[in-house]
Design a protein around this motif. Structure first.
Motif, mmCIF file in Angstrom:
data_model
loop_
_atom_site.group_PDB
_atom_site.id
_atom_site.type_symbol
_atom_site.label_atom_id
_atom_site.label_comp_id
_atom_site.label_asym_id
_atom_site.label_seq_id
_atom_site.Cartn_x
_atom_site.Cartn_y
_atom_site.Cartn_z
ATOM 1 N N LEU A 467 19.577 23.943 35.797
ATOM 2 C CA LEU A 467 19.720 25.454 36.090
ATOM 3 C C LEU A 467 20.159 25.611 37.644
ATOM 4 O O LEU A 467 20.566 26.633 37.887
ATOM 5 C CB LEU A 467 18.370 25.983 36.339
ATOM 6 N N ALA A 468 20.393 24.392 38.516
ATOM 7 C CA ALA A 468 20.827 24.728 39.891
ATOM 8 C C ALA A 468 22.356 25.076 39.860
ATOM 9 O O ALA A 468 22.524 25.990 40.553
ATOM 10 C CB ALA A 468 20.807 23.059 40.352
ATOM 11 N N PRO A 469 23.097 24.711 38.965
ATOM 12 C CA PRO A 469 24.788 25.424 39.185
ATOM 13 C C PRO A 469 24.586 26.814 38.635
ATOM 14 O O PRO A 469 25.764 27.318 38.569
ATOM 15 C CB PRO A 469 25.607 24.438 38.251
ATOM 16 N N ARG A 470 23.603 27.186 37.934
ATOM 17 C CA ARG A 470 23.613 28.619 37.566
ATOM 18 C C ARG A 470 23.204 29.428 38.373
ATOM 19 O O ARG A 470 22.846 30.794 38.056
ATOM 20 C CB ARG A 470 22.856 28.722 36.222
ATOM 21 N N PHE A 471 22.727 29.183 39.733
ATOM 22 C CA PHE A 471 22.181 30.221 40.756
ATOM 23 C C PHE A 471 23.542 30.864 41.316
ATOM 24 O O PHE A 471 24.345 30.189 41.886
ATOM 25 C CB PHE A 471 21.457 29.202 41.889
ATOM 26 N N VAL A 472 23.324 32.026 41.597
ATOM 27 C CA VAL A 472 24.136 33.070 42.443
ATOM 28 C C VAL A 472 23.311 33.513 43.409
ATOM 29 O O VAL A 472 22.367 34.381 43.028
ATOM 30 C CB VAL A 472 25.014 34.169 41.688
ATOM 31 N N PHE A 473 23.460 33.294 44.620
ATOM 32 C CA PHE A 473 22.472 34.063 45.885
ATOM 33 C C PHE A 473 23.162 35.295 46.146
ATOM 34 O O PHE A 473 24.320 35.513 46.156
ATOM 35 C CB PHE A 473 22.522 32.982 47.044
ATOM 36 N N MET A 474 21.962 36.095 46.505
ATOM 37 C CA MET A 474 22.619 37.521 47.084
ATOM 38 C C MET A 474 21.881 37.430 48.466
ATOM 39 O O MET A 474 20.826 37.088 48.727
ATOM 40 C CB MET A 474 22.022 38.534 46.188
ATOM 41 N N THR A 475 22.745 38.005 49.176
ATOM 42 C CA THR A 475 22.194 38.273 50.819
ATOM 43 C C THR A 475 22.704 39.109 51.567
ATOM 44 O O THR A 475 23.882 39.744 51.405
ATOM 45 C CB THR A 475 22.459 37.060 51.426
ATOM 46 N N GLY A 476 21.945 39.858 52.290
ATOM 47 C CA GLY A 476 22.546 40.922 53.287
ATOM 48 C C GLY A 476 22.568 40.333 54.752
ATOM 49 O O GLY A 476 22.890 41.144 55.333
ATOM 50 N N GLY A 477 22.631 38.989 54.765
ATOM 51 C CA GLY A 477 22.723 38.573 56.038
ATOM 52 C C GLY A 477 21.522 37.191 56.406
ATOM 53 O O GLY A 477 20.474 37.416 56.249
ATOM 54 N N ALA A 478 22.478 36.140 56.545
ATOM 55 C CA ALA A 478 21.680 34.737 56.703
ATOM 56 C C ALA A 478 21.493 34.514 58.122
ATOM 57 O O ALA A 478 22.296 34.015 58.847
ATOM 58 C CB ALA A 478 22.582 33.799 56.052
ATOM 59 N N PHE A 479 20.328 35.281 58.754
ATOM 60 C CA PHE A 479 20.163 35.526 60.155
ATOM 61 C C PHE A 479 19.116 34.640 60.627
ATOM 62 O O PHE A 479 18.762 34.805 61.891
ATOM 63 C CB PHE A 479 19.942 37.022 60.558
ATOM 64 N N THR A 480 18.914 33.311 59.775
ATOM 65 C CA THR A 480 17.783 32.230 60.437
ATOM 66 C C THR A 480 18.674 31.107 60.458
ATOM 67 O O THR A 480 19.383 30.945 59.499
ATOM 68 C CB THR A 480 16.512 32.382 59.525
ATOM 69 N N PRO A 481 18.398 30.125 61.258
ATOM 70 C CA PRO A 481 18.818 28.974 61.123
ATOM 71 C C PRO A 481 18.655 28.049 59.865
ATOM 72 O O PRO A 481 19.633 27.328 59.544
ATOM 73 C CB PRO A 481 18.087 28.111 62.228
ATOM 74 N N ARG A 482 17.552 28.238 59.222
ATOM 75 C CA ARG A 482 17.403 27.662 57.914
ATOM 76 C C ARG A 482 18.225 28.245 56.889
ATOM 77 O O ARG A 482 18.911 27.273 56.102
ATOM 78 C CB ARG A 482 15.866 27.830 57.525
ATOM 79 N N ALA A 483 18.379 29.610 56.803
ATOM 80 C CA ALA A 483 19.195 30.075 56.021
ATOM 81 C C ALA A 483 20.726 29.685 56.206
ATOM 82 O O ALA A 483 21.370 29.220 54.789
ATOM 83 C CB ALA A 483 19.254 31.610 55.957
ATOM 84 N N ARG A 484 21.091 29.606 57.394
ATOM 85 C CA ARG A 484 22.574 29.033 57.701
ATOM 86 C C ARG A 484 22.732 27.822 57.223
ATOM 87 O O ARG A 484 23.735 27.368 56.599
ATOM 88 C CB ARG A 484 22.975 29.349 59.144
ATOM 89 N N GLU A 485 21.961 26.871 57.631
ATOM 90 C CA GLU A 485 21.962 25.437 57.273
ATOM 91 C C GLU A 485 22.209 25.331 55.878
ATOM 92 O O GLU A 485 22.689 24.434 55.286
ATOM 93 C CB GLU A 485 20.810 24.822 57.795
ATOM 94 N N PHE A 486 21.103 26.007 55.080
ATOM 95 C CA PHE A 486 21.358 25.929 53.627
ATOM 96 C C PHE A 486 22.692 26.342 52.984
ATOM 97 O O PHE A 486 23.037 25.865 51.952
ATOM 98 C CB PHE A 486 20.215 27.072 52.827
ATOM 99 N N LEU A 487 23.129 27.468 53.579
ATOM 100 C CA LEU A 487 24.539 27.827 52.976
ATOM 101 C C LEU A 487 25.593 26.834 53.174
ATOM 102 O O LEU A 487 26.405 26.750 52.357
ATOM 103 C CB LEU A 487 24.795 29.361 53.427
ATOM 104 N N ASP A 488 25.498 26.305 54.441
ATOM 105 C CA ASP A 488 26.459 25.101 54.881
ATOM 106 C C ASP A 488 26.421 23.881 54.135
ATOM 107 O O ASP A 488 27.564 23.311 53.911
ATOM 108 C CB ASP A 488 26.190 25.063 56.478
#
Length: 516
Positions: A467-488
């Motif tokens: 299921l991992a490749p079937r994820f699509v994330f939705m965000t109104g803003g990745a404004f925490t260090p953890r979120a930015r690192e995850f997306l990167d």
């Protein structure tokens, strides 16, 4: 700069000495108060706060040295210059004077020339202390302002995120209602409703653009660089300063093709915003039609991206041009300018590997020119681009995870014809996704309380790697260090809220088919 008279206190139990010292000090334009005892001196100092004190060692009651110690022990006492007047001249006596906290001493009988020299030393030290204090206050003010701006930036990022959720379902429901009306017969009533919905959609899109611009200027990932599109950043800067511009000048745009630059969009936007506000403030008081600001972008012969901000304002004096980028230099009144804006702009541009220059003619206007090298890093687009034609898809099983229930409902309505399950709890979504049932696509909010979208992804990927490749994330803003690192660090697809119905429908078709 006008120098204010030094507030000076003379403390001596001899009336003749008080008179002599007062006369000599008044000749130097001091504001003098004279008292006969240490007790009177403390009361007077509490009322006025003297900068300079001439204190006799031998006084009735408290001695001059005890007065010195008490003054030093008070708040701000270290800023007072204390000159002890004494008839003693032994080494141990002078050591005692200095140990009590005196700044200097003067031997009796008082020689006017020696006193004049001591006073000159005191005045210079007081001027230097005043200058340091002013600089300290200025720096504290700058730091406080920077701290407030950092807080505002963080706050704005959160506000933008919160606004994107309601914008998401407002736009989605408006579009859905508009689509349903298009299937009705053309009647006067239906046409009026269409017009009202179209206007509501335009208003929501305007809010969407405002939120996008706020996010550009409030990102907390200040040091993160990436591909920056100059025209997009320029448009955001213009939008942010538009209320200032439109009341003072006409704006002309000339945006030509430029290469992407390796820069932080927030910092780059700060540069352009500062240049635009400076251009507005350079305008004389005349009709708006006579004031013009021109924003131009192009590629120079060396392949660099160039942005010019030009105005036909008052211009800058030739003698001031070499100083224009120096810290704390400003041509504006004290209440309007800090003298840091252009210095910060220069440092930001240099950090991006570029340069900034200025040319100006007094009475005709000023041009600032920013040059930035083209980016050499590989582009890794994360946003989902809309295909030219809307795709069609067979019925799919879809999970939507969002802590805002109305967002989930609007997506379910948009995907009628598919089997859509909506969860507002990350923990509930994990339980469902980790079952043995197949799912074609998972739309998951990135930022959620308690169990975030990142937690959902990692736990599901560990138990159901299919299921991992079937994820699509939705965000109104990745404004925490953890979120930015995850997306990167994760090869995930991410949709920026608020997105359009067409985007999510096309995603269902293209992503689900790719995973078949």
């Amino acid at each position: 700069m006008k120098v204010r008279p030094v507030r000076t206190l003379v403390v001596d139990d001899s009336s003749s000495m008080r008179k002599l010292l007062t006369e000599l000090l008044c000749e130097r334009a001091h504001e003098v108060t004279a008292v006969a005892s240490a007790e009177e001196a403390l009361r007077a100092h509490a009322r006025r706060g003297f900068q300079l004190m001439l204190v006799d060692w031998t006084l009735p009651g408290l001695s001059g040295l005890e007065l010195c110690r008490r003054v030093r022990s008070q708040p701000g006492g270290g800023d007072v210059f204390i000159l002890v007047v004494t008839g003693r001249n032994k080494a141990e006596d002078l050591t005692e004077v200095l140990d009590a906290g005196a700044s200097d001493y003067l031997s009796k009988p008082v020689d006017p020339e020696i006193l004049s020299t001591r006073l000159l030393i005191a005045e210079r030290e007081l001027e230097e202390a005043a200058r340091r204090q002013a600089e300290r206050r200025e720096m504290e003010s700058r730091l406080a302002f920077a701290d407030r701006m950092a807080s505002v930036g963080t706050l704005t990022a959160g506000v933008a995120h919160e606004l994107n959720n309601p914008l998401m379902y407002v736009l989605s429901n408006l579009h859905l209602t508009r689509e349903e009306l298009d299937g009705e017969r053309e009647t006067g009533w239906a046409e009026r409703i269409r017009q009202q919905l179209d206007e509501a959609i335009q208003g929501a899109r305007r809010m969407q653009h405002i939120v996008r611009d706020l996010k550009t200027f409030s990102r907390v990932d200040a040091e993160q660089h990436g591909h920056a599109n100059l025209q997009s950043v320029l448009e955001s800067s213009i939008n942010m300063s538009w209320n200032e511009i439109r009341h003072r000048a006409l704006l002309e745009r000339d945006f030509r093709r430029t290469p992407p630059v390796d820069a932080n969009e927030s910092r780059l936007g700060q540069v352009f915003l500062n240049l635009l506000i400076n251009a507005v403030q350079a305008m004389p008081d005349r009709p708006v039609m006579d004031n013009r600001i021109s924003v131009r972008s192009y590629t120079d012969d060396e392949g660099r991206a160039v942005v010019e901000v030009r105005d036909n304002g008052v211009g800058i004096e030739p003698a001031q041009l070499p100083l224009i980028f120096e810290p704390f230099f400003t041509t504006k009144p004290v209440s309007e300018g800090t003298g840091l804006g252009l210095s910060i702009c220069r440092n930001l541009v240099r950090d991006m590997g570029g340069d900034i220059e200025v040319s100006s003619v007094r009475g005709k206007g000023t041009t600032f020119r920013v040059r930035l090298p083209a980016s050499t890093r590989a582009e890794t687009p994360r946003a989902v681009e809309r295909p030219s034609a809307e795709a069609t898809a067979s019925k799919r099983r879809i999970i939507v995870v969002d802590d805002e229930p109305l967002v989930g409902r609007s997506i379910r309505r948009a995907l009628r014809g598919h089997d859509v399950e909506v969860y507002s709890s990350g923990a509930d979504a994990i339980d469902r996704l980790c079952s043995d049932e197949p799912f074609d696509l998972v739309f998951c909010d990135l930022m959620m309380p308690e169990v975030s979208g990142m937690d959902v992804y990692r736990q599901v990927a560990a138990k159901r790697p299919d299921l991992a490749p079937r994820f699509v994330f939705m965000t109104g803003g990745a404004f925490t260090p953890r979120a930015r690192e995850f997306l990167d660090t994760s090869s995930v697809v991410c949709l920026e809220k608020p997105f359009e119905l067409r985007q999510i429908r096309e995603l269902v078709a293209t992503r689900a088919e790719a995973n078949d």
